[in-house]
Design a protein around this motif. Structure first.
Motif, short mmCIF file in Angstrom:
data_model
loop_
_atom_site.label_atom_id
_atom_site.label_comp_id
_atom_site.label_asym_id
_atom_site.label_seq_id
_atom_site.Cartn_x
_atom_site.Cartn_y
_atom_site.Cartn_z
N LYS A 3 0.84 -1.19 0.00
CA LYS A 3 0.00 0.00 0.00
C LYS A 3 0.88 1.24 0.00
CE LYS A 3 -4.43 -0.56 -0.26
NZ LYS A 3 -5.25 0.20 -1.21
N LYS A 4 0.37 2.31 -0.64
CA LYS A 4 1.10 3.58 -0.69
C LYS A 4 0.31 4.67 0.00
CE LYS A 4 3.52 2.59 -5.05
NZ LYS A 4 3.80 3.05 -6.42
N VAL A 22 4.32 0.68 1.97
CA VAL A 22 4.30 -0.30 3.07
C VAL A 22 4.00 -1.68 2.47
CG1 VAL A 22 3.26 -0.93 5.29
CG2 VAL A 22 3.42 1.50 4.62
N ASN A 23 4.94 -2.60 2.63
CA ASN A 23 4.78 -3.96 2.12
C ASN A 23 4.76 -4.95 3.30
OD1 ASN A 23 4.80 -5.74 -0.40
ND2 ASN A 23 6.40 -6.68 0.86
N VAL A 24 3.71 -5.76 3.35
CA VAL A 24 3.56 -6.76 4.42
C VAL A 24 3.69 -8.15 3.81
CG1 VAL A 24 2.04 -7.65 6.23
CG2 VAL A 24 2.05 -5.20 5.70
N LEU A 88 -1.76 0.17 9.00
CA LEU A 88 -3.13 -0.31 9.23
C LEU A 88 -3.82 -0.72 7.93
CD1 LEU A 88 -4.42 2.26 11.91
CD2 LEU A 88 -3.76 -0.13 12.27
N VAL A 89 -3.61 0.06 6.88
CA VAL A 89 -4.24 -0.26 5.59
C VAL A 89 -3.58 -1.49 4.96
CG1 VAL A 89 -4.68 0.58 3.25
CG2 VAL A 89 -4.98 2.13 5.19
N ILE A 94 -7.86 -1.69 8.56
CA ILE A 94 -8.87 -0.69 8.19
C ILE A 94 -8.96 -0.61 6.68
CG2 ILE A 94 -8.45 0.70 10.28
CD1 ILE A 94 -7.00 2.75 8.46
N ASN A 95 -10.04 -0.03 6.20
CA ASN A 95 -10.25 0.19 4.77
C ASN A 95 -9.45 1.42 4.34
OD1 ASN A 95 -11.36 0.03 2.16
ND2 ASN A 95 -12.98 1.45 2.72
#
Length: 512
Positions: A3-4, A22-24, A88-89, A94-95
């Motif tokens: 996500k960015k 952010v990379n999970v 969180l995203v 969270i959305n």
């Protein structure tokens, strides 16, 4: 999952958008890359506590966060909120469908509350330029950012408000400011007024000329003569700031976090009076990670240096180039930043170490040699850059006891503003020159033409006082301002004579 989210970094007085990726992935570890400083590296502890105290957590997975562009150094704790929302995203807590439409900044406390940040105004300007829908930031900085039209600004108190905004669509309160209305509402006069000054009519005249043309001035006189009192009242007779000047000034103060919470746009011209122990970096700006100095914080206003010879010589000498170019460039190995520094320099000094002229009735006197040694602390090149030198003599008791009020700052300001309007019209074709003190050689030749008698007068003064070419230019500029105050198009001998007498420090034996 990748996500960015978007934040911003401030360099000089301009902002650069930072993409936080952010990379999970499966595994364990928290890795933050992209040249973050120590404040950003420590953010994972603040984020973990803030999320836990608001019902969320950093999951036990491998989290890699890249702050792009990766070769640009990031500094400060204002990325806490950006990183927290990104985590969180990315971990589906969270959305975050609309997260790429917003620029998010703010420092987190351990309970999730947001602390004020620096540089909100330049960041908001950049966010609008790059087409972001909104800017989410600490509530304390919301008014400052809301100056920018065409950008939705949301001031928040706690991370939970931001989470609910993205997750369930709970609306945030938008901060809306009518910039022009806010600006003109705050155009009141400062607390200091020239009507408080008893006597000193010639000095008031000198200050009026300085204000009308934006000239640098030095006041020389014994203690208690009123030098500081006069200098503090100079901003009260300067023309009101234009909206463009107010935005420029607010942007610089925003970078160092000096904009007050209850005021969005600075409507008063700045008046800075640093102590004589100041370092050269604090005066002109700089440091390992450059910040604006006092001369940039004085942009569009007044820099007052009280007791000028008490300042370190190397501190004063670094002002030479900014006084001429009206900007200061700070170079480092990997980058260069430029800060505007178009200010009026007002300096004051005693004529000797004891503070008194060579007067037998003075409580303490100094010999001519001591006086000369004291005055020599100020270099010739620096004095050359000061247009007006004026001697301030003590006020006699009769005038001090006179209860009649003098001319008010409002009345003087009207004449100053009228003279500035003439100059604005004169230099309307130029982008860099707005008033007489900024004139370059081309404009001097064009607008300061002298007749034969005036030219002979100036030649005599130059030869007798042994003036430099720079002093020649200063005399012409001051003459032009005196003529503008009278509403006269052509400079005559009386204008020139008055300008020449404001070069006290160039006269040999001026102390008597």
């Amino acid at each position: 999952m990748l996500k960015k989210v978007f934040g911003s970094a401030v360099f000089g007085v301009e902002a650069t958008t930072i993409t936080v990726e952010v990379n999970v992935d499966s595994g364990i570890g928290y890795h933050l890359v992209g040249l973050p400083d120590n404040a950003i590296k420590e953010s994972n502890f603040r984020i973990a506590a803030a999320l836990q105290n608001n019902g969320y957590k950093i999951p036990g997975k491998k989290i890699i966060i890249n702050m792009s562009p990766a070769d640009l150094r990031k500094e400060g704790s204002s990325y806490d909120l950006t990183l927290a929302i990104g985590i969180l995203v990315a971990t589906n807590q969270i959305n975050g469908d609309d997260i790429d439409k917003y620029l998010i900044m703010g420092e987190l406390s351990l309970d999730g509350n947001l602390q004020p940040m620096r540089g909100a105004l330049p960041i908001a300007v950049k966010a609008r330029e790059e087409g972001f829908k909104g800017f989410i930031l600490p509530k304390q900085n919301a008014k400052e950012a809301a100056i920018v039209d065409g950008l939705e600004v949301f001031g928040v108190d706690n991370i939970s408000q931001v989470i609910k905004f993205f997750d369930v669509g709970e609306p945030l309160e938008q901060t809306i400011i009518n910039t022009r209305e806010e600006f003109y509402k705050n155009l009141d006069f400062p607390e200091f007024d020239f009507s408080d000054v008893k006597g000193q009519e010639s000095i008031k005249r000198c200050m009026e000329i300085a204000a009308a043309g934006g000239h640098n001035v030095i006041l020389i006189g014994p203690p208690g003569a009123g030098k500081t009192m006069l200098a503090k009242r100079l901003p009260s007779i300067l023309p009101p700031m234009t909206l463009q000047e107010a935005l420029e000034t607010t942007k610089i103060h925003s970078v160092v976090g000096r904009v007050q919470e209850h005021t969005g746009l600075m409507a008063q011209r700045p008046f800075r009076s640093p102590h004589h122990t100041i370092s050269n970096v604090a005066l002109v700006g700089g440091g390992s990670y450059p910040q604006p100095g006092e001369i940039s914080l004085s942009h569009n206003g007044v820099l007052f240096l009280d007791e000028l010879p008490e300042f370190k010589r190397e501190v004063l000498e670094v002002m030479r180039q900014p006084l001429e170019d009206r900007e200061v460039t700070i170079s480092r190995a990997k980058f260069t930043v430029t800060y505007p520094s178009s200010f009026m320099l007002v300096a004051s000094m005693n004529p000797s170490p004891s503070g008194y002229f060579n007067d037998p009735n003075a409580p303490v006197t100094s010999s001519p040699a001591e006086m000369q040694r004291y005055l020599s602390k100020i270099s010739g090149p620096l004095l050359d850059r000061i247009d007006i030198h004026i001697e301030v003599t003590p006020v006699p008791f009769e005038k001090l006891a006179d209860e009649r009020k003098g001319e008010t700052s409002v009345e003087i300001r009207k004449r100053v503003t009228a003279a500035r309007e003439i100059q604005t019209e004169r230099f309307k074709e130029s982008e860099k020159v707005h008033y007489n003190a900024q004139m370059n050689t081309k404009f001097l030749r064009q607008h300061c033409k002298l007749d034969e008698a005036s030219m002979q007068l100036l030649k005599t003064a130059m030869e007798r006082l042994n003036l430099s070419a720079r002093a020649y230019d200063r005399i012409l500029k001051v003459s032009r301002t005196i003529a503008d105050l009278e509403g006269v198009e052509v400079i005559n001998g009386s204008h020139l004579s008055e300008a020449i007498q404001y070069r006290s420090m160039d006269r040999e034996g001026w102390l008597g």
